[in-house]
Design an enzyme around this catalytic site. Structure first.
Site, mmCIF file in Angstrom:
data_model
loop_
_atom_site.group_PDB
_atom_site.id
_atom_site.type_symbol
_atom_site.label_atom_id
_atom_site.label_comp_id
_atom_site.label_asym_id
_atom_site.label_seq_id
_atom_site.Cartn_x
_atom_site.Cartn_y
_atom_site.Cartn_z
ATOM 1 N N ASP A 153 5.574 -0.238 -4.139
ATOM 2 C CA ASP A 153 5.334 -1.588 -4.671
ATOM 3 C C ASP A 153 5.162 -1.607 -6.185
ATOM 4 O OD1 ASP A 153 5.563 -3.189 -2.436
ATOM 5 O OD2 ASP A 153 3.454 -2.975 -1.864
ATOM 6 N N LYS A 183 5.527 -4.738 -8.472
ATOM 7 C CA LYS A 183 4.529 -5.816 -8.528
ATOM 8 C C LYS A 183 3.787 -5.879 -9.857
ATOM 9 C CE LYS A 183 3.647 -6.323 -3.565
ATOM 10 N NZ LYS A 183 2.641 -6.211 -2.468
ATOM 11 N N HIS A 215 12.160 -3.868 1.950
ATOM 12 C CA HIS A 215 12.017 -5.184 2.592
ATOM 13 C C HIS A 215 13.292 -5.631 3.313
ATOM 14 C CE1 HIS A 215 8.041 -5.769 0.945
ATOM 15 N NE2 HIS A 215 8.493 -5.461 -0.265
#
Length: 517
Positions: free
Chosen positions: A376, A379, A431
């Site tokens: 991640d 982010k 994802h």
């Protein structure tokens, strides 16, 4: 630190050891005349060469000699009669020994009572023998002289052969050790190769390492051991090694020099650079005498072992530091969600476990373990008001949120390192859904890189069990039901099956690294 590494104890050797066999020089007498055997035994009965007696073995035909030589290569010298079953039986035996048996070490002295049937000049020229004697001229003095010369020649040949064999073993052992990535396996293999290389019995053997760091703090550990001092301790001070031996090892570290006596050999091997030095000590305790211990070969071997060990240790230290740094970066990203925990570390371990259960290579398992914490990283570019919004995101906010996959991939792809490239694919494709409904590219099935499929289920499995600004913590039964419902939709069916087949193992990672507020 690593625990002791114990080499498996070898099965008891019921045959003669090399040391025991070498206490005699073995001589084969091949002659069909019993009186020749008796005279030879009488002349050589009290002979002793370099501290060893002679052991005489009789064969009364070339055929009997062949049977003896086929199963025994320890003869240093052979007296061979020319005329036995046939007029040239002895000559044929010599050819067989050299050409078929491929024994070039044994010294061959041809003896004949019928010189005319085998002229000396022709025999010396055509046959690979070491001496030629007529029995009528072969006095006791000449016999003893021939034996001394033959035994010494054999000794020199065997010395050269052992050195060549040892060198070959050294090359093979070093090559094998270079393939090993784990310190524990390395230590065990190093001991196994050493005992084979030295061809010596030992009741205790250790490799100890002393390390001085940049801040001058010192630490020591036993990398590997075998023998009589079995202990669960991995440090020299707290081990079960006898105090006098501990003192000898410590003194060797202090003196920075080899030490040896009739009971043991201790080698000192220094590696590392100024300010971050390391040294290794090899301790070998002899079970019998040290006569056959090849010190020079041991020093050469262990010098290589110490250098490989140091490189391996440094590499492990770099990998450990890199992994910890990536965990910290991953957790730093998590703190932007106003949450402090061990999510990145758990995703790392969960991903590695999935890869292992899939049967992927050890190299891949290690790589995904390092790369997964940065799943991640994109982010960092998402505004706080979107990242930490407790309510449902608007369509525009969701569009911005989804850009973290591409942004994370772009950040990691700037590095050409293979692990960074692996991390870039995880960030970019984690994802994507198995049924093609994910983002950013709508890939489906095996179009999605396996590392991303793994990280996806590892991330969801862990995330659902934690409180987040946008969701409450789920109970384990709820997590299992959700993942089961997403089998073949969000997640690859095979990975879901692996999770449920090994659920306790995966759940244990969450228990081992719980959340902290």
């Amino acid at each position: 630190m690593d625990k002791f590494i114990f080499k498996d104890e070898p099965e008891e050797n019921k045959g003669l050891t090399t040391a025991k066999a070498d206490k005699y020089w073995r001589i084969l007498i091949v002659d069909d005349d019993e009186s020749v055997h008796q005279v030879t035994s009488l002349v050589l009965a009290d002979a002793e060469i370099e501290g060893r007696k002679l052991q005489l073995v009789s064969a009364y035909s070339s055929e009997q000699a062949r049977k003896l030589l086929k199963g025994d290569d320890s003869f240093a010298l052979a007296f061979v009669d020319v005329v036995m079953e046939t007029d040239h039986a002895g000559l044929e035996l010599v050819e067989w020994i050299r050409d078929e048996l491929k024994n070039q070490a044994i010294r061959l002295i041809l003896r004949t009572g019928q010189a005319g049937s085998a002229p000396e000049a022709k025999v010396i020229k055509d046959f690979d023998i070491n001496d030629y004697k007529e029995k009528t001229d072969f006095t006791s003095g000449k016999m003893i002289t021939s034996v001394y010369a033959g035994i010494r020649a054999y000794r020199d040949i065997m010395t050269i052969q052992r050195s060549l064999d040892g060198f070959k073993q050294l090359i093979t052992a070093t090559h094998d050790l270079l393939k090993i990535n784990q310190i524990r396996s390395f230590g065990s293999a190093a001991l196994q190769h050493l005992l084979s290389l030295m061809n010596v019995e030992s009741s205790a053997l250790y490799i100890a390492r002393n390390h001085i760091d940049f801040d001058q703090s010192a630490s020591n550990m036993i990398i590997a051991c075998t023998g009589k001092y079995i202990s669960e301790s991995d440090s020299l001070e707290s081990s079960a090694i006898d105090e006098p031996i501990k003192a000898l090892i410590s003194e060797t570290f202090a003196r920075k020099a080899h030490y040896s006596d009739d009971q043991c050999f201790i080698g000192y091997y220094e590696t590392g650079e100024s300010g971050n030095s390391a040294a290794s000590v090899l301790y070998i305790e002899f079970e019998q005498d040290a006569e056959h211990f090849k010190t020079n070969l041991a020093e050469l071997y262990v010098t290589n072992v110490a250098l490989i060990l140091e490189g391996l240790t440094q590499r492990h230290e770099i990998e450990r530091t890199q992994t910890e740094m990536l965990y910290l970066v991953g957790e730093a990203i998590e703190t932007r969600n106003h949450h402090i925990g061990s999510h990145a570390q758990r995703v790392s371990l969960l991903s590695a476990l999935f890869a292992q259960k899939l049967g992927l290579s050890e190299r891949f398992v290690s790589a995904i373990k390092i790369a997964a914490p940065l799943h991640d990283i994109g982010k960092v570019a998402i505004p706080d008001h979107i990242l930490n919004k407790p309510d449902k995101l608007t369509e525009e906010e969701w569009r911005v949120m989804k850009t973290h996959a591409t942004l994370g991939s772009e950040i990691l792809a700037r590095s050409k390192a293979s692990i960074s490239q692996l991390g870039a694919r995880i960030a970019h494709y984690q994802h994507e859904n198995w049924d093609g409904s994910g983002y950013p590219e709508g890939l489906q099935g095996e179009e999605i890189p396996v590392e991303a499929r793994i990280a996806a289920i590892a991330n969801v499995f862990d995330t659902l069990g934690n409180d987040r600004c946008y969701s409450r913590k789920w109970q384990m039964d709820e997590i299992k039901d959700h993942i089961a419902a997403q089998r073949g939709l969000q997640f690859e069916p095979r990975l879901v099956d692996i999770l449920f087949a090994n659920f306790e193992e995966f759940a244990a990672i969450r228990q081992q690294f719980p959340e902290t507020e």
